[in-house]
Enzyme design. Structure first.
Site, PDB file in Angstrom:
ATOM      1  N   SER A 119       0.819  -1.209   0.000  1.00  0.00           N
ATOM      2  CA  SER A 119       0.000   0.000   0.000  1.00  0.00           C
ATOM      3  C   SER A 119       0.847   1.249   0.000  1.00  0.00           C
ATOM      4  O   SER A 119       0.319   2.341  -0.167  1.00  0.00           O
ATOM      5  CB  SER A 119      -0.900   0.067   1.231  1.00  0.00           C
ATOM      6  OG  SER A 119      -0.964  -1.084   1.949  1.00  0.00           O
ATOM      7  N   HIS A 140      -1.569  -2.337  -6.770  1.00  0.00           N
ATOM      8  CA  HIS A 140      -2.204  -2.027  -5.498  1.00  0.00           C
ATOM      9  C   HIS A 140      -3.726  -2.150  -5.614  1.00  0.00           C
ATOM     10  O   HIS A 140      -4.394  -1.285  -6.153  1.00  0.00           O
ATOM     11  CB  HIS A 140      -1.803  -0.602  -5.060  1.00  0.00           C
ATOM     12  CG  HIS A 140      -2.357  -0.192  -3.744  1.00  0.00           C
ATOM     13  ND1 HIS A 140      -2.601   1.116  -3.401  1.00  0.00           N
ATOM     14  CD2 HIS A 140      -2.723  -0.927  -2.663  1.00  0.00           C
ATOM     15  CE1 HIS A 140      -3.088   1.166  -2.180  1.00  0.00           C
ATOM     16  NE2 HIS A 140      -3.178  -0.058  -1.716  1.00  0.00           N
ATOM     17  N   GLU A 152      -4.222   0.655  -8.503  1.00  0.00           N
ATOM     18  CA  GLU A 152      -3.117   1.591  -8.771  1.00  0.00           C
ATOM     19  C   GLU A 152      -1.953   0.738  -9.279  1.00  0.00           C
ATOM     20  O   GLU A 152      -1.545  -0.210  -8.594  1.00  0.00           O
ATOM     21  CB  GLU A 152      -2.668   2.282  -7.475  1.00  0.00           C
ATOM     22  CG  GLU A 152      -3.492   3.475  -7.072  1.00  0.00           C
ATOM     23  CD  GLU A 152      -2.908   4.193  -5.850  1.00  0.00           C
ATOM     24  OE1 GLU A 152      -2.696   5.402  -5.934  1.00  0.00           O
ATOM     25  OE2 GLU A 152      -2.674   3.542  -4.813  1.00  0.00           O
ATOM     26  N   ASN A 190      -3.211   6.251  -0.625  1.00  0.00           N
ATOM     27  CA  ASN A 190      -2.904   6.342   0.803  1.00  0.00           C
ATOM     28  C   ASN A 190      -2.261   7.659   1.210  1.00  0.00           C
ATOM     29  O   ASN A 190      -2.314   8.042   2.361  1.00  0.00           O
ATOM     30  CB  ASN A 190      -2.039   5.157   1.223  1.00  0.00           C
ATOM     31  CG  ASN A 190      -2.907   3.931   1.369  1.00  0.00           C
ATOM     32  OD1 ASN A 190      -4.004   4.005   1.927  1.00  0.00           O
ATOM     33  ND2 ASN A 190      -2.463   2.812   0.850  1.00  0.00           N
TER      34      ASN A 190
HETATM   35  P1  NAI Z   1      -2.953  -9.674   6.567  1.00  0.00           P
HETATM   36  O1  NAI Z   1      -2.253  -9.508   7.868  1.00  0.00           O
HETATM   37  O2  NAI Z   1      -4.423  -9.934   6.554  1.00  0.00           O
HETATM   38  O3  NAI Z   1      -2.260 -10.876   5.721  1.00  0.00           O
HETATM   39  C1  NAI Z   1      -0.881 -11.016   5.547  1.00  0.00           C
HETATM   40  C2  NAI Z   1      -0.578 -12.501   5.353  1.00  0.00           C
HETATM   41  O4  NAI Z   1       0.775 -12.651   4.937  1.00  0.00           O
HETATM   42  C3  NAI Z   1      -0.752 -13.337   6.634  1.00  0.00           C
HETATM   43  O5  NAI Z   1      -1.647 -14.408   6.375  1.00  0.00           O
HETATM   44  C4  NAI Z   1       0.668 -13.851   6.926  1.00  0.00           C
HETATM   45  O6  NAI Z   1       0.674 -15.172   7.478  1.00  0.00           O
HETATM   46  C5  NAI Z   1       1.288 -13.825   5.550  1.00  0.00           C
HETATM   47  N1  NAI Z   1       2.750 -13.728   5.549  1.00  0.00           N
HETATM   48  C6  NAI Z   1       3.535 -12.918   6.300  1.00  0.00           C
HETATM   49  N2  NAI Z   1       4.830 -13.078   5.971  1.00  0.00           N
HETATM   50  C7  NAI Z   1       4.871 -14.033   4.994  1.00  0.00           C
HETATM   51  C8  NAI Z   1       5.909 -14.642   4.242  1.00  0.00           C
HETATM   52  N3  NAI Z   1       7.188 -14.322   4.441  1.00  0.00           N
HETATM   53  N4  NAI Z   1       5.591 -15.577   3.319  1.00  0.00           N
HETATM   54  C9  NAI Z   1       4.294 -15.938   3.115  1.00  0.00           C
HETATM   55  N5  NAI Z   1       3.255 -15.392   3.807  1.00  0.00           N
HETATM   56  C10 NAI Z   1       3.542 -14.449   4.726  1.00  0.00           C
HETATM   57  O7  NAI Z   1      -2.583  -8.371   5.708  1.00  0.00           O
HETATM   58  P2  NAI Z   1      -3.392  -7.683   4.496  1.00  0.00           P
HETATM   59  O8  NAI Z   1      -4.307  -6.660   5.037  1.00  0.00           O
HETATM   60  O9  NAI Z   1      -3.916  -8.753   3.604  1.00  0.00           O
HETATM   61  O10 NAI Z   1      -2.211  -6.891   3.773  1.00  0.00           O
HETATM   62  C11 NAI Z   1      -1.287  -7.541   2.913  1.00  0.00           C
HETATM   63  C12 NAI Z   1      -0.615  -6.506   2.038  1.00  0.00           C
HETATM   64  O11 NAI Z   1      -1.618  -5.816   1.264  1.00  0.00           O
HETATM   65  C13 NAI Z   1       0.159  -5.426   2.783  1.00  0.00           C
HETATM   66  O12 NAI Z   1       1.294  -5.078   2.043  1.00  0.00           O
HETATM   67  C14 NAI Z   1      -0.835  -4.271   2.827  1.00  0.00           C
HETATM   68  O13 NAI Z   1      -0.203  -3.027   2.947  1.00  0.00           O
HETATM   69  C15 NAI Z   1      -1.495  -4.413   1.465  1.00  0.00           C
HETATM   70  N6  NAI Z   1      -2.807  -3.806   1.343  1.00  0.00           N
HETATM   71  C16 NAI Z   1      -3.710  -3.884   2.374  1.00  0.00           C
HETATM   72  C17 NAI Z   1      -4.966  -3.300   2.230  1.00  0.00           C
HETATM   73  C18 NAI Z   1      -5.976  -3.418   3.326  1.00  0.00           C
HETATM   74  O14 NAI Z   1      -7.030  -2.766   3.240  1.00  0.00           O
HETATM   75  N7  NAI Z   1      -5.747  -4.224   4.361  1.00  0.00           N
HETATM   76  C19 NAI Z   1      -5.365  -2.593   1.013  1.00  0.00           C
HETATM   77  C20 NAI Z   1      -4.367  -2.651  -0.048  1.00  0.00           C
HETATM   78  C21 NAI Z   1      -3.127  -3.213   0.143  1.00  0.00           C
END
Ligand code: NAI
Length: 283
Positions: A119, A140, A152, A190
């Site tokens: 993000s 994104h 994006e 963001n």
């Molecule tokens: P989340 O915490 O729900 O999921 C992240 C997942 O990645 C977890 O299941 C974790 O076990 C896994 N993980 C962590 N390290 C890992 C690795 N080395 N190898 C494999 N899996 C691994 O987080 P979320 O919200 O899904 O965010 C993920 C990405 O998306 C971040 O970069 C965030 O900034 C981006 N993002 C989030 C948005 C949101 O609204 N939450 C919107 C747009 C982008």
């Protein structure tokens, strides 16, 4: 180059949605997470979402089955070897993302494009962890991915035109709208959204009004579909804090300092909807 086989790294709220959107659009998708539990939850989440879509008559039972048929899970990054395109959606942490990209660079075939759903983190820096920076790009998605139309697309310093065009084509195939953005902290979405959320947290911190009243002001007074604190809970307070830190570090401007209350909630494990508590409580 024809892109058919896609791997999604991270099965959290974004990764599961990204995997689902691609499988629904006809791509063969492998979903990976380092946590077995997260992988299981991600798969369950997709199944539930599709079942609900059938109930609401948005998709047919056959479309649901075909989507699930195209979706598989993987417990190792080595499976990137069979992918034309990999999208990373792990935690918003540069060190973790760089490590994932280093490994993907080693395992994925030479033609594969590597994208990050970050993000806010610099794509140029993530790309520099690989030997193929011209094939690294930001893609994104917005949350929830199956519904939100915007993507994006962020060009790193060395991203090639071919890579950009391939990702623009995929975005159109997903029936979403691509917007080209340069690699600056927070991109566009963001950079504009997070300071507003952070300011709403300051308003709670200073006792200006309750979270519910702040959200009501923004919904009824400025026509936002969702108040900023509800939205923060939905995004994840840890993600919001991390993005504010990226803006603060990236621009070196104190106007982006994260509110101490946001830090406190994250330290307490109040991460929003996903942890059951943030500015509101969830079942
Ligand atoms: P989340 O915490 O729900 O999921 C992240 C997942 O990645 C977890 O299941 C974790 O076990 C896994 N993980 C962590 N390290 C890992 C690795 N080395 N190898 C494999 N899996 C691994 O987080 P979320 O919200 O899904 O965010 C993920 C990405 O998306 C971040 O970069 C965030 O900034 C981006 N993002 C989030 C948005 C949101 O609204 N939450 C919107 C747009 C982008």
């Amino acid at each position: 180059m024809t892109i058919q086989n896609i791997m999604v790294i991270g099965a959290g709220q974004m990764g599961a949605g990204i995997a689902q959107a691609h499988a629904q659009a006809g791509f063969d998708v492998l979903l990976h997470d380092m946590s077995e539990e997260a992988l299981h939850q991600g798969q369950k989440h997709i199944e539930k979402w599709l079942a609900r879509s059938v109930e609401k008559e948005r998709i047919t039972e056959e479309a649901k089955d075909a989507t699930l048929h195209r979706l598989h899970v993987s417990s190792t990054l080595k499976d990137a070897a069979s992918s034309d395109f990999v999208i990373e959606a792990v935690v918003e942490n540069m060190d973790v993302k760089k490590q994932v990209f280093r490994e993907l660079d080693a395992f994925a075939p030479n033609h594969a494009i590597l994208a990050s759903n970050t993000s806010s983190l610099p794509i140029t820096e993530i790309a520099a962890a690989t030997n193929r920076p011209e094939q690294v790009i930001g893609m994104h998605f917005m949350n929830p991915v199956p519904i939100m139309k915007l993507v994006e697309i962020i060009r790193g310093l060395q991203t090639s035109d071919e890579t950009y065009q391939a990702i623009e084509t995929i975005t159109n195939q997903l029936n979403k709208t691509p917007v080209e953005v340069k690699d600056f902290p927070g991109f566009v979405s963001n950079r504009v959204l997070m300071p507003m959320i952070n300011e709403a947290v300051f308003a709670v911190y200073e006792g200006v009004a309750s979270p519910k009243d702040i959200d009501t002001v923004m919904k009824l007074g400025t026509n936002h579909p969702m108040g900023p604190l509800t939205l923060a809970d939905f995004i994840g307070l840890d993600t919001c804090l991390y993005i504010m830190e990226v803006l603060h570090d990236g621009f070196g401007d104190s106007k982006y300092r994260p509110c101490p209350l946001l830090r406190k909630y994250v330290k307490a494990g109040w991460l929003g909807k996903k942890s059951g508590r943030g500015f509101y409580q969830y079942d």
